[in-house]
Design a protein around this motif. Structure first.
Motif, PDB file in Angstrom:
ATOM      1  N   UNK A  50       0.722  -1.269   0.049  1.00  0.00           N
ATOM      2  CA  UNK A  50      -0.059  -0.044  -0.135  1.00  0.00           C
ATOM      3  C   UNK A  50       0.800   1.271  -0.041  1.00  0.00           C
ATOM      4  N   UNK A  82       0.441   5.434   1.030  1.00  0.00           N
ATOM      5  CA  UNK A  82      -0.429   6.338   1.687  1.00  0.00           C
ATOM      6  C   UNK A  82       0.355   7.908   1.715  1.00  0.00           C
ATOM      7  N   UNK A  89       0.346  11.218   3.793  1.00  0.00           N
ATOM      8  CA  UNK A  89      -0.035  12.028   5.198  1.00  0.00           C
ATOM      9  C   UNK A  89       0.374  13.593   5.066  1.00  0.00           C
ATOM     10  N   UNK A 135      -2.758  15.638   9.730  1.00  0.00           N
ATOM     11  CA  UNK A 135      -3.889  14.855   9.280  1.00  0.00           C
ATOM     12  C   UNK A 135      -3.630  13.335   9.381  1.00  0.00           C
ATOM     13  N   UNK A 136      -4.385  12.752   8.871  1.00  0.00           N
ATOM     14  CA  UNK A 136      -4.555  11.033   8.871  1.00  0.00           C
ATOM     15  C   UNK A 136      -3.899  10.815   7.598  1.00  0.00           C
ATOM     16  N   UNK A 137      -3.654   9.423   7.332  1.00  0.00           N
ATOM     17  CA  UNK A 137      -3.280   8.947   6.043  1.00  0.00           C
ATOM     18  C   UNK A 137      -4.263   8.912   5.244  1.00  0.00           C
ATOM     19  N   UNK A 186      -5.045   6.748   1.394  1.00  0.00           N
ATOM     20  CA  UNK A 186      -4.633   5.769   0.355  1.00  0.00           C
ATOM     21  C   UNK A 186      -4.581   6.319  -1.016  1.00  0.00           C
ATOM     22  N   UNK A 204      -2.853   0.573  -4.013  1.00  0.00           N
ATOM     23  CA  UNK A 204      -2.693  -0.574  -3.237  1.00  0.00           C
ATOM     24  C   UNK A 204      -2.492  -1.783  -4.341  1.00  0.00           C
ATOM     25  N   UNK A 218      -2.499  -6.316  -4.423  1.00  0.00           N
ATOM     26  CA  UNK A 218      -2.931  -7.212  -3.784  1.00  0.00           C
ATOM     27  C   UNK A 218      -2.001  -8.526  -4.095  1.00  0.00           C
ATOM     28  N   UNK A 245       4.196  13.759   3.481  1.00  0.00           N
ATOM     29  CA  UNK A 245       4.824  12.516   3.838  1.00  0.00           C
ATOM     30  C   UNK A 245       4.236  11.350   3.572  1.00  0.00           C
ATOM     31  N   UNK A 293       3.673   7.181   3.134  1.00  0.00           N
ATOM     32  CA  UNK A 293       4.009   5.797   3.752  1.00  0.00           C
ATOM     33  C   UNK A 293       3.893   4.811   2.809  1.00  0.00           C
ATOM     34  N   UNK A 330      -1.080  -4.018   8.962  1.00  0.00           N
ATOM     35  CA  UNK A 330      -0.124  -3.672   8.191  1.00  0.00           C
ATOM     36  C   UNK A 330       1.156  -3.408   8.651  1.00  0.00           C
ATOM     37  N   UNK A 378       4.464  -0.955   8.396  1.00  0.00           N
ATOM     38  CA  UNK A 378       4.768   0.351   7.561  1.00  0.00           C
ATOM     39  C   UNK A 378       6.408   0.566   7.544  1.00  0.00           C
ATOM     40  N   UNK A 432      -3.178   3.001  15.976  1.00  0.00           N
ATOM     41  CA  UNK A 432      -1.677   3.047  15.568  1.00  0.00           C
ATOM     42  C   UNK A 432      -1.142   4.509  16.339  1.00  0.00           C
ATOM     43  N   UNK A 487       7.811   9.599  13.041  1.00  0.00           N
ATOM     44  CA  UNK A 487       6.825   9.539  11.843  1.00  0.00           C
ATOM     45  C   UNK A 487       6.527   7.979  11.648  1.00  0.00           C
ATOM     46  N   UNK A 492       4.811   4.708  11.856  1.00  0.00           N
ATOM     47  CA  UNK A 492       3.563   3.909  12.359  1.00  0.00           C
ATOM     48  C   UNK A 492       3.636   2.608  13.095  1.00  0.00           C
ATOM     49  N   UNK A 552      -3.653   7.244  15.966  1.00  0.00           N
ATOM     50  CA  UNK A 552      -4.478   7.261  14.868  1.00  0.00           C
ATOM     51  C   UNK A 552      -5.583   6.061  15.038  1.00  0.00           C
ATOM     52  N   UNK A 562     -10.696  -1.468   8.988  1.00  0.00           N
ATOM     53  CA  UNK A 562     -10.511  -2.088   8.027  1.00  0.00           C
ATOM     54  C   UNK A 562     -11.664  -3.218   7.721  1.00  0.00           C
ATOM     55  N   UNK A 573      -7.089   0.418   4.971  1.00  0.00           N
ATOM     56  CA  UNK A 573      -7.150   0.886   6.101  1.00  0.00           C
ATOM     57  C   UNK A 573      -7.738   2.201   5.843  1.00  0.00           C
ATOM     58  N   UNK A 627      -8.339   5.479   7.901  1.00  0.00           N
ATOM     59  CA  UNK A 627      -8.031   6.300   9.286  1.00  0.00           C
ATOM     60  C   UNK A 627      -8.627   7.457   9.551  1.00  0.00           C
ATOM     61  N   UNK A 628      -8.656   7.849  10.869  1.00  0.00           N
ATOM     62  CA  UNK A 628      -9.380   9.035  11.445  1.00  0.00           C
ATOM     63  C   UNK A 628      -8.103  10.086  11.513  1.00  0.00           C
ATOM     64  N   UNK A 629      -8.369  11.216  11.696  1.00  0.00           N
ATOM     65  CA  UNK A 629      -7.494  12.494  11.294  1.00  0.00           C
ATOM     66  C   UNK A 629      -6.723  12.664  12.669  1.00  0.00           C
ATOM     67  N   UNK A 630      -6.582  11.618  13.562  1.00  0.00           N
ATOM     68  CA  UNK A 630      -5.598  11.590  14.567  1.00  0.00           C
ATOM     69  C   UNK A 630      -5.709  12.527  15.911  1.00  0.00           C
TER      70      UNK A 630
END
Lengths: 111, 118
Positions: A33, A35, A37, A41-43, A45, A48, A50, A88, A90, A100, A102, B37, B43, B45, B91, B95, B106, B108-111
């Motif tokens: 995957x 991501x 960032x 804020x959050x990550x 996507x 990805x 599989x 950023x 990831x 997962x 990272x 997480x 940085x 995770x 975070x 899933x 995944x 994710x929320x905003x943290x």
């Protein structure tokens, strides 16, 4: 030790330039995957995969491209079409229902 | 599509005290996984804890435990005996279970930024 290696740690892009972020894993995981960032804020996507030679777009795929020619490698190219690439990035991998793993990330900035 | 909401942008706790971070999610699926997480200043995770939706028992990992309320779609993280090293962004993530064939990605929320005061 098994893990995910992202390189480079820091990357700078000039206007109109494509850049490629590397992601390698030696965990023998099928799924990988990418991501993005943004600060505070959050990550989100990007793409990805599989399985080898197959990948799908995530929520914010525009301006990015990927390939999955080998199980252990999933490089991400940030194209000139991505107008706001500073972020950023990831990479993660996963096998089955396990959580997962990272990498340590790549910080991309515009010159 | 699933959404994950963390309503507390920042929290602070005194060292050795207990703090609870909130997370709510929205889904129509019956089976799924939830994660917390931790992202320190480096940085990276780091997985803190995982909960399978079909399990009624709340997951626990040492000083970290969750309060999973499936009907309320709530998944809070409790950190006991807080330590300076717990300071980080946290975070919450969702899933889908494999039966939903949703690619295992995944959401994710905003943290929540957790500060630990000595």
């Amino acid at each position: 030790d098994g893990g995910i290696t992202q390189s480079p740690k820091y990357l700078f892009r000039k206007e109109g330039q494509n850049v490629t972020l590397s992601c390698e894993q030696n965990l023998n995981h099928d799924a990988m995957y990418w991501y993005r960032q943004d600060p505070g804020q959050g990550l989100r996507l990007i793409y990805y995969s599989q399985i080898v030679n197959d990948f799908q777009k995530g929520d914010i795929a525009e301006g990015y491209s990927v390939s999955r020619e080998k199980k252990e490698s999933f490089p991400l190219t940030v194209t000139s079409a991505q107008k706001n690439p500073t972020a950023f990035y990831l990479c993660a991998s996963e096998q089955g229902n396990q959580p997962q793993h990272f990498g340590d990330g790549t910080r991309l900035s515009i010159l | 599509a699933q959404t994950v909401t963390q309503s507390q942008p920042e929290m602070s706790v005194q060292e050795a005290e207990t703090v609870t971070l909130s997370c709510t999610y929205d889904t129509s699926e019956s089976d799924y996984y939830l994660f917390w997480y931790k992202q320190p200043p480096s940085r990276q995770m780091i997985l803190v804890i995982r909960q399978e939706a079909y399990k009624q028992q709340n997951a626990t990992e040492n000083r970290f435990s969750v309060n999973f309320q499936k009907a309320a779609k709530s998944f809070s993280l409790k950190i006991s005996d807080s330590q300076l090293g717990d300071a980080a962004m946290y975070f919450c993530a969702y899933r889908s279970a494999p039966l939903h064939n949703a690619g295992n990605m995944l959401t994710f929320g905003g943290g929540t930024r957790l500060m630990v005061k000595p």
